[in-house]
Motif scaffolding. Structure first.
Motif, PDB file in Angstrom:
ATOM      1  N   LYS A 192      -5.340  27.186  47.329  1.00  9.92           N
ATOM      2  CA  LYS A 192      -4.280  26.891  48.298  1.00  9.92           C
ATOM      3  C   LYS A 192      -4.687  25.820  49.296  1.00  9.92           C
ATOM      4  CE  LYS A 192      -2.178  31.415  47.888  1.00  9.92           C
ATOM      5  NZ  LYS A 192      -1.863  32.688  48.553  1.00  9.92           N
ATOM      6  N   LEU A 193      -5.938  25.403  49.262  1.00 10.46           N
ATOM      7  CA  LEU A 193      -6.393  24.347  50.163  1.00 10.46           C
ATOM      8  C   LEU A 193      -5.890  22.975  49.731  1.00 10.46           C
ATOM      9  CD1 LEU A 193     -10.087  25.491  50.689  1.00 10.46           C
ATOM     10  CD2 LEU A 193      -8.201  25.659  52.317  1.00 10.46           C
ATOM     11  N   GLY A 194      -5.274  22.910  48.575  1.00  9.26           N
ATOM     12  CA  GLY A 194      -4.733  21.647  48.092  1.00  9.26           C
ATOM     13  C   GLY A 194      -5.750  20.772  47.395  1.00  9.26           C
ATOM     14  N   LEU A 195      -6.872  21.333  47.017  1.00  9.78           N
ATOM     15  CA  LEU A 195      -7.920  20.554  46.356  1.00  9.78           C
ATOM     16  C   LEU A 195      -7.916  20.727  44.845  1.00  9.78           C
ATOM     17  CD1 LEU A 195     -10.801  21.311  48.869  1.00  9.78           C
ATOM     18  CD2 LEU A 195      -9.361  19.273  48.757  1.00  9.78           C
ATOM     19  N   GLY A 196      -6.981  21.490  44.327  1.00  9.46           N
ATOM     20  CA  GLY A 196      -6.905  21.715  42.890  1.00  9.46           C
ATOM     21  C   GLY A 196      -7.440  23.078  42.505  1.00  9.46           C
ATOM     22  N   LYS A 197      -7.498  23.310  41.207  1.00  6.46           N
ATOM     23  CA  LYS A 197      -7.941  24.596  40.669  1.00  6.46           C
ATOM     24  C   LYS A 197      -9.431  24.805  40.925  1.00  6.46           C
ATOM     25  CE  LYS A 197      -8.295  27.020  36.274  1.00  6.46           C
ATOM     26  NZ  LYS A 197      -8.149  26.898  34.830  1.00  6.46           N
ATOM     27  N   ASN A 198      -9.775  25.986  41.387  1.00  5.66           N
ATOM     28  CA  ASN A 198     -11.162  26.319  41.682  1.00  5.66           C
ATOM     29  C   ASN A 198     -11.904  26.614  40.380  1.00  5.66           C
ATOM     30  OD1 ASN A 198     -13.405  28.242  42.300  1.00  5.66           O
ATOM     31  ND2 ASN A 198     -12.823  27.633  44.356  1.00  5.66           N
ATOM     32  N   LYS A 199     -13.064  25.983  40.178  1.00  6.65           N
ATOM     33  CA  LYS A 199     -13.837  26.187  38.955  1.00  6.65           C
ATOM     34  C   LYS A 199     -15.077  27.036  39.173  1.00  6.65           C
ATOM     35  CE  LYS A 199     -12.402  21.766  37.041  1.00  6.65           C
ATOM     36  NZ  LYS A 199     -12.846  20.474  36.556  1.00  6.65           N
ATOM     37  N   LYS A 200     -15.691  26.908  40.340  1.00  5.79           N
ATOM     38  CA  LYS A 200     -16.947  27.617  40.622  1.00  5.79           C
ATOM     39  C   LYS A 200     -16.995  28.016  42.088  1.00  5.79           C
ATOM     40  CE  LYS A 200     -19.301  24.617  37.390  1.00  5.79           C
ATOM     41  NZ  LYS A 200     -20.297  23.607  37.178  1.00  5.79           N
ATOM     42  N   ILE A 201     -17.627  29.140  42.339  1.00  3.51           N
ATOM     43  CA  ILE A 201     -17.915  29.548  43.708  1.00  3.51           C
ATOM     44  C   ILE A 201     -19.376  29.967  43.754  1.00  3.51           C
ATOM     45  CG2 ILE A 201     -17.503  31.283  45.490  1.00  3.51           C
ATOM     46  CD1 ILE A 201     -14.593  31.290  44.771  1.00  3.51           C
ATOM     47  N   VAL A 202     -20.126  29.431  44.710  1.00  4.44           N
ATOM     48  CA  VAL A 202     -21.523  29.791  44.895  1.00  4.44           C
ATOM     49  C   VAL A 202     -21.632  30.520  46.235  1.00  4.44           C
ATOM     50  CG1 VAL A 202     -23.876  28.938  45.148  1.00  4.44           C
ATOM     51  CG2 VAL A 202     -22.296  27.777  43.599  1.00  4.44           C
ATOM     52  N   VAL A 211     -25.089  34.405  44.209  1.00  2.00           N
ATOM     53  CA  VAL A 211     -24.142  34.762  43.163  1.00  2.00           C
ATOM     54  C   VAL A 211     -23.315  33.533  42.846  1.00  2.00           C
ATOM     55  CG1 VAL A 211     -22.274  36.314  42.479  1.00  2.00           C
ATOM     56  CG2 VAL A 211     -24.029  37.115  44.069  1.00  2.00           C
ATOM     57  N   ILE A 212     -23.181  33.235  41.564  1.00  2.00           N
ATOM     58  CA  ILE A 212     -22.366  32.113  41.119  1.00  2.00           C
ATOM     59  C   ILE A 212     -21.280  32.674  40.217  1.00  2.00           C
ATOM     60  CG2 ILE A 212     -22.345  29.960  39.806  1.00  2.00           C
ATOM     61  CD1 ILE A 212     -25.362  29.715  40.579  1.00  2.00           C
ATOM     62  N   HIS A 213     -20.029  32.382  40.562  1.00  3.91           N
ATOM     63  CA  HIS A 213     -18.891  32.801  39.753  1.00  3.91           C
ATOM     64  C   HIS A 213     -18.321  31.560  39.080  1.00  3.91           C
ATOM     65  CE1 HIS A 213     -18.757  36.829  41.464  1.00  3.91           C
ATOM     66  NE2 HIS A 213     -18.865  36.284  42.664  1.00  3.91           N
ATOM     67  N   LEU A 214     -18.140  31.631  37.776  1.00  2.00           N
ATOM     68  CA  LEU A 214     -17.614  30.511  37.000  1.00  2.00           C
ATOM     69  C   LEU A 214     -16.264  30.907  36.428  1.00  2.00           C
ATOM     70  CD1 LEU A 214     -20.940  29.794  35.079  1.00  2.00           C
ATOM     71  CD2 LEU A 214     -20.108  28.627  37.124  1.00  2.00           C
ATOM     72  N   ASN A 215     -15.263  30.079  36.665  1.00  2.00           N
ATOM     73  CA  ASN A 215     -13.897  30.366  36.260  1.00  2.00           C
ATOM     74  C   ASN A 215     -13.655  29.854  34.843  1.00  2.00           C
ATOM     75  OD1 ASN A 215     -11.220  30.988  36.262  1.00  2.00           O
ATOM     76  ND2 ASN A 215     -10.653  29.602  37.917  1.00  2.00           N
ATOM     77  N   HIS A 216     -13.512  30.764  33.900  1.00  3.27           N
ATOM     78  CA  HIS A 216     -13.181  30.441  32.511  1.00  3.27           C
ATOM     79  C   HIS A 216     -12.021  31.330  32.087  1.00  3.27           C
ATOM     80  CE1 HIS A 216     -16.465  27.785  31.103  1.00  3.27           C
ATOM     81  NE2 HIS A 216     -17.108  28.318  32.122  1.00  3.27           N
ATOM     82  N   LEU A 217     -10.933  31.268  32.863  1.00  2.63           N
ATOM     83  CA  LEU A 217      -9.828  32.178  32.624  1.00  2.63           C
ATOM     84  C   LEU A 217      -9.407  32.172  31.167  1.00  2.63           C
ATOM     85  CD1 LEU A 217      -7.691  31.714  35.824  1.00  2.63           C
ATOM     86  CD2 LEU A 217      -9.175  33.603  35.232  1.00  2.63           C
ATOM     87  N   PRO A 218      -9.198  33.364  30.637  1.00  5.16           N
ATOM     88  CA  PRO A 218      -8.983  34.654  31.271  1.00  5.16           C
ATOM     89  C   PRO A 218     -10.270  35.415  31.600  1.00  5.16           C
ATOM     90  CG  PRO A 218      -8.716  34.930  28.930  1.00  5.16           C
ATOM     91  CD  PRO A 218      -9.001  33.461  29.178  1.00  5.16           C
ATOM     92  N   LEU A 219     -11.425  34.764  31.449  1.00  4.39           N
ATOM     93  CA  LEU A 219     -12.699  35.426  31.738  1.00  4.39           C
ATOM     94  C   LEU A 219     -13.393  34.771  32.922  1.00  4.39           C
ATOM     95  CD1 LEU A 219     -14.049  35.865  28.097  1.00  4.39           C
ATOM     96  CD2 LEU A 219     -12.767  37.491  29.473  1.00  4.39           C
TER      97      LEU A 219
END
Length: 123
Positions: free
Chosen positions: A62-72, A80-88
């Motif tokens: 929602k920050l307007g920067l596009g789809k989030n791919k990773k969060i560290v 903790v590193i979360h990697l977005n590979h939807l649906p996983l």
């Protein structure tokens, strides 16, 4: 097939110093595959914690920067590193002194595995 995937995850645990665990979940935080050392943060491996990535990714989008791919996330004793590979979602747990770049590079090793699992989850 699932046993082979878990063995592969176990082999990755020994490939990076400070790597404590890898969990592959669906978007709701339900663990599909998990490999962890005895030092992995038990609370971080629970579905309640793992499900928060989806909400955080939505808010970051929602920050307007596009789809989030990773969060560290870096805490006092862990990262903790979360990697977005939807649906996983791939969650990687490491010590505070682990090389974050090497942990993030595990994505290239995990992508083929996630591709196989995605096909099963979508069906």
């Amino acid at each position: 097939m699932a046993e082979e995937m878990v063995k592969y995850l176990q082999s990755l645990l020994h490939s990076v110093d400070g790597l404590l665990g890898i969990v592959i979940t669906d978007r709701d935080g339900v663990p599909l595959l998990k490999a962890a050392t005895e030092n992995a943060p038990e609370l971080g491996m629970r579905p309640g914690y793992l499900s928060t990535f989806g909400m955080a990714a939505d808010q970051a989008g929602k920050l307007g920067l596009g789809k989030n791919k990773k969060i560290v996330c870096i805490y006092g004793n862990y990262q903790v590193i979360h990697l977005n590979h939807l649906p996983l979602v791939i969650s990687i747990f490491g010590t505070e002194s682990a090389n974050t770049g090497l942990l993030m590079d595990l994505e290239s090793h995990l992508s083929p595995l996630v591709s196989q699992l995605s096909g099963v989850v979508e069906v």
